[in-house]
Design a protein around this motif. Sequence first.
Motif, PDB file in Angstrom:
ATOM      1  N   LEU A   1       0.831  -1.159   0.032  1.00  0.00           N
ATOM      2  CA  LEU A   1      -0.007   0.016   0.119  1.00  0.00           C
ATOM      3  C   LEU A   1       0.969   1.166   0.081  1.00  0.00           C
ATOM      4  N   VAL A   2       1.960   1.214   0.909  1.00  0.00           N
ATOM      5  CA  VAL A   2       2.699   2.309   0.947  1.00  0.00           C
ATOM      6  C   VAL A   2       3.514   2.612  -0.294  1.00  0.00           C
ATOM      7  N   THR A   3       4.153   1.660  -0.902  1.00  0.00           N
ATOM      8  CA  THR A   3       4.994   2.023  -2.020  1.00  0.00           C
ATOM      9  C   THR A   3       4.021   2.328  -3.343  1.00  0.00           C
ATOM     10  N   THR A   4       2.778   1.863  -3.250  1.00  0.00           N
ATOM     11  CA  THR A   4       1.678   2.187  -4.320  1.00  0.00           C
ATOM     12  C   THR A   4       1.548   3.776  -4.093  1.00  0.00           C
ATOM     13  N   ALA A   5       1.370   4.017  -2.874  1.00  0.00           N
ATOM     14  CA  ALA A   5       1.147   5.559  -2.459  1.00  0.00           C
ATOM     15  C   ALA A   5       2.313   6.394  -3.029  1.00  0.00           C
ATOM     16  N   GLN A   6       3.490   5.834  -2.841  1.00  0.00           N
ATOM     17  CA  GLN A   6       4.536   6.621  -3.257  1.00  0.00           C
ATOM     18  C   GLN A   6       4.563   6.813  -4.917  1.00  0.00           C
ATOM     19  N   SER A   7       4.107   5.666  -5.355  1.00  0.00           N
ATOM     20  CA  SER A   7       4.310   5.834  -6.844  1.00  0.00           C
ATOM     21  C   SER A   7       3.037   6.625  -7.613  1.00  0.00           C
ATOM     22  N   TYR A   8       1.879   6.708  -6.740  1.00  0.00           N
ATOM     23  CA  TYR A   8       0.810   7.552  -7.097  1.00  0.00           C
ATOM     24  C   TYR A   8       0.443   8.525  -6.332  1.00  0.00           C
ATOM     25  N   PRO A   9       1.303   9.517  -6.327  1.00  0.00           N
ATOM     26  CA  PRO A   9       0.958  10.441  -5.134  1.00  0.00           C
ATOM     27  C   PRO A   9      -0.132  11.442  -5.076  1.00  0.00           C
ATOM     28  N   GLN A  10      -0.897  11.257  -6.419  1.00  0.00           N
ATOM     29  CA  GLN A  10      -2.318  12.116  -6.504  1.00  0.00           C
ATOM     30  C   GLN A  10      -3.484  11.141  -5.817  1.00  0.00           C
ATOM     31  N   CYS A  11      -3.247  10.045  -5.395  1.00  0.00           N
ATOM     32  CA  CYS A  11      -4.323   9.277  -4.709  1.00  0.00           C
ATOM     33  C   CYS A  11      -4.736   9.858  -3.379  1.00  0.00           C
ATOM     34  N   ASP A  12      -5.952   9.877  -3.040  1.00  0.00           N
ATOM     35  CA  ASP A  12      -6.435  10.092  -1.599  1.00  0.00           C
ATOM     36  C   ASP A  12      -6.613   8.642  -0.870  1.00  0.00           C
ATOM     37  N   TYR A  13      -6.812   7.671  -1.554  1.00  0.00           N
ATOM     38  CA  TYR A  13      -7.149   6.503  -0.804  1.00  0.00           C
ATOM     39  C   TYR A  13      -6.774   5.411  -1.667  1.00  0.00           C
ATOM     40  N   ILE A  14      -5.948   4.455  -1.020  1.00  0.00           N
ATOM     41  CA  ILE A  14      -5.594   2.957  -1.709  1.00  0.00           C
ATOM     42  C   ILE A  14      -5.834   1.740  -0.748  1.00  0.00           C
ATOM     43  N   GLY A  15      -6.479   0.938  -1.487  1.00  0.00           N
ATOM     44  CA  GLY A  15      -7.052  -0.381  -0.751  1.00  0.00           C
ATOM     45  C   GLY A  15      -7.038  -1.495  -1.723  1.00  0.00           C
ATOM     46  N   PHE A  16      -7.646  -2.690  -1.352  1.00  0.00           N
ATOM     47  CA  PHE A  16      -7.459  -3.874  -1.685  1.00  0.00           C
ATOM     48  C   PHE A  16      -8.886  -4.291  -2.473  1.00  0.00           C
ATOM     49  N   CYS A  17      -9.041  -4.735  -3.582  1.00  0.00           N
ATOM     50  CA  CYS A  17     -10.407  -5.094  -3.892  1.00  0.00           C
ATOM     51  C   CYS A  17     -10.592  -6.577  -4.358  1.00  0.00           C
ATOM     52  N   PHE A  18     -11.733  -7.144  -4.227  1.00  0.00           N
ATOM     53  CA  PHE A  18     -12.180  -8.592  -5.106  1.00  0.00           C
ATOM     54  C   PHE A  18     -12.114  -8.020  -6.575  1.00  0.00           C
ATOM     55  N   ARG A  19     -12.085  -9.195  -7.367  1.00  0.00           N
ATOM     56  CA  ARG A  19     -12.427  -9.252  -8.623  1.00  0.00           C
ATOM     57  C   ARG A  19     -13.810  -8.620  -8.834  1.00  0.00           C
ATOM     58  N   ASP A  20     -14.825  -8.576  -8.233  1.00  0.00           N
ATOM     59  CA  ASP A  20     -16.190  -7.918  -8.610  1.00  0.00           C
ATOM     60  C   ASP A  20     -16.056  -6.396  -8.054  1.00  0.00           C
ATOM     61  N   GLY A  21     -14.893  -5.892  -7.494  1.00  0.00           N
ATOM     62  CA  GLY A  21     -15.087  -4.694  -7.181  1.00  0.00           C
ATOM     63  C   GLY A  21     -15.233  -4.392  -5.925  1.00  0.00           C
ATOM     64  N   ARG A  22     -15.555  -5.241  -4.950  1.00  0.00           N
ATOM     65  CA  ARG A  22     -15.822  -4.934  -3.793  1.00  0.00           C
ATOM     66  C   ARG A  22     -14.416  -4.526  -2.944  1.00  0.00           C
ATOM     67  N   PRO A  23     -14.447  -3.594  -1.974  1.00  0.00           N
ATOM     68  CA  PRO A  23     -13.200  -3.475  -1.077  1.00  0.00           C
ATOM     69  C   PRO A  23     -13.066  -4.659  -0.120  1.00  0.00           C
ATOM     70  N   VAL A  24     -11.962  -4.853  -0.097  1.00  0.00           N
ATOM     71  CA  VAL A  24     -11.593  -6.108   0.682  1.00  0.00           C
ATOM     72  C   VAL A  24     -11.962  -5.904   2.182  1.00  0.00           C
ATOM     73  N   VAL A  25     -11.654  -4.517   2.672  1.00  0.00           N
ATOM     74  CA  VAL A  25     -11.786  -4.259   4.262  1.00  0.00           C
ATOM     75  C   VAL A  25     -13.289  -4.653   4.735  1.00  0.00           C
ATOM     76  N   ARG A  26     -14.317  -4.615   3.751  1.00  0.00           N
ATOM     77  CA  ARG A  26     -15.561  -4.548   3.999  1.00  0.00           C
ATOM     78  C   ARG A  26     -16.076  -5.977   4.256  1.00  0.00           C
ATOM     79  N   SER A  27     -14.993  -7.076   3.997  1.00  0.00           N
ATOM     80  CA  SER A  27     -15.271  -8.479   3.918  1.00  0.00           C
ATOM     81  C   SER A  27     -14.719  -8.974   5.225  1.00  0.00           C
ATOM     82  N   PRO A  28     -15.144 -10.426   5.611  1.00  0.00           N
ATOM     83  CA  PRO A  28     -14.397 -10.830   6.805  1.00  0.00           C
ATOM     84  C   PRO A  28     -13.190 -11.387   6.733  1.00  0.00           C
ATOM     85  N   LEU A  29     -12.481 -10.986   5.534  1.00  0.00           N
ATOM     86  CA  LEU A  29     -11.378 -11.610   5.265  1.00  0.00           C
ATOM     87  C   LEU A  29      -9.970 -11.516   6.391  1.00  0.00           C
TER      88      LEU A  29
END
Length: 231
Positions: A112-140
């Motif tokens: 996450l942190v290295t991605t933020a350094q590569s894309y400094p314009q981003c406000d939010y970076i997270g992980f998502c499933f293939r269907d687009g759901r943010p993974v932090v909303r899941s019980p994973l």
Amino acid sequence: MSATIGVVCVNSPDERPGNKHHWKFGSRPLLELIVRRLTDCQRLDRVFVVAGREFEGGRLADSVPPDVSVHLSDCADVLGRLLSVSEATGAAGLVKIDAEHPFIDPILVDRLVTTAQSYPQCDYIGFCFRDGRPVVRSPLGTFAEWFRVDALRVADQGILEFEEREDATRLFCSRPERFRLRFLPVPAALEADKVRLAVDDHESWEHAQTIYDWLGPEGLNWHTIADVLSG
């Protein structure tokens, strides 16, 4: 390089009965285990445990390693508490996890942190499933999310509803026209719906405890966990 801090959010004991942060994994409190997973990250400058003032004088510090600071905030919601610790530390970026995710993976946090350094314009970076759901909303329960502190300030000035201020993921992800979002794909091995690692009730804690006892503290990476759960 601008500082990035890791923040473990502990919910109010009134909102989350049972004081789960005192539950034990082996001989260690749940909160201590989670904090130590974050301190293993290579890309975080510091790690903090953040909670409301209702924890003042309580036992919270007993579950936090001595080299990690507890930041108690007067703010009544998660958004305010995240800003409070950011302002106190001067951080430009913040990685947030909840105190219910004992299997957080340091390698994925660093990504996450290295991605933020590569894309400094981003406000939010997270992980998502293939269907687009943010993974932090899941019980994973093995993932964190990154926020740009300036974007948290923008949200703080405009978002008044308590429910959204309490749910930073919803606050950002429901406003793609306002915040610049970026999502990384969840490793394919963790796409299975049967994977449940978040500790949000006693049954899930027993399940997570079994995995922890089986793998031991050295086996708590997403590769090993995925292999075990798919076997």
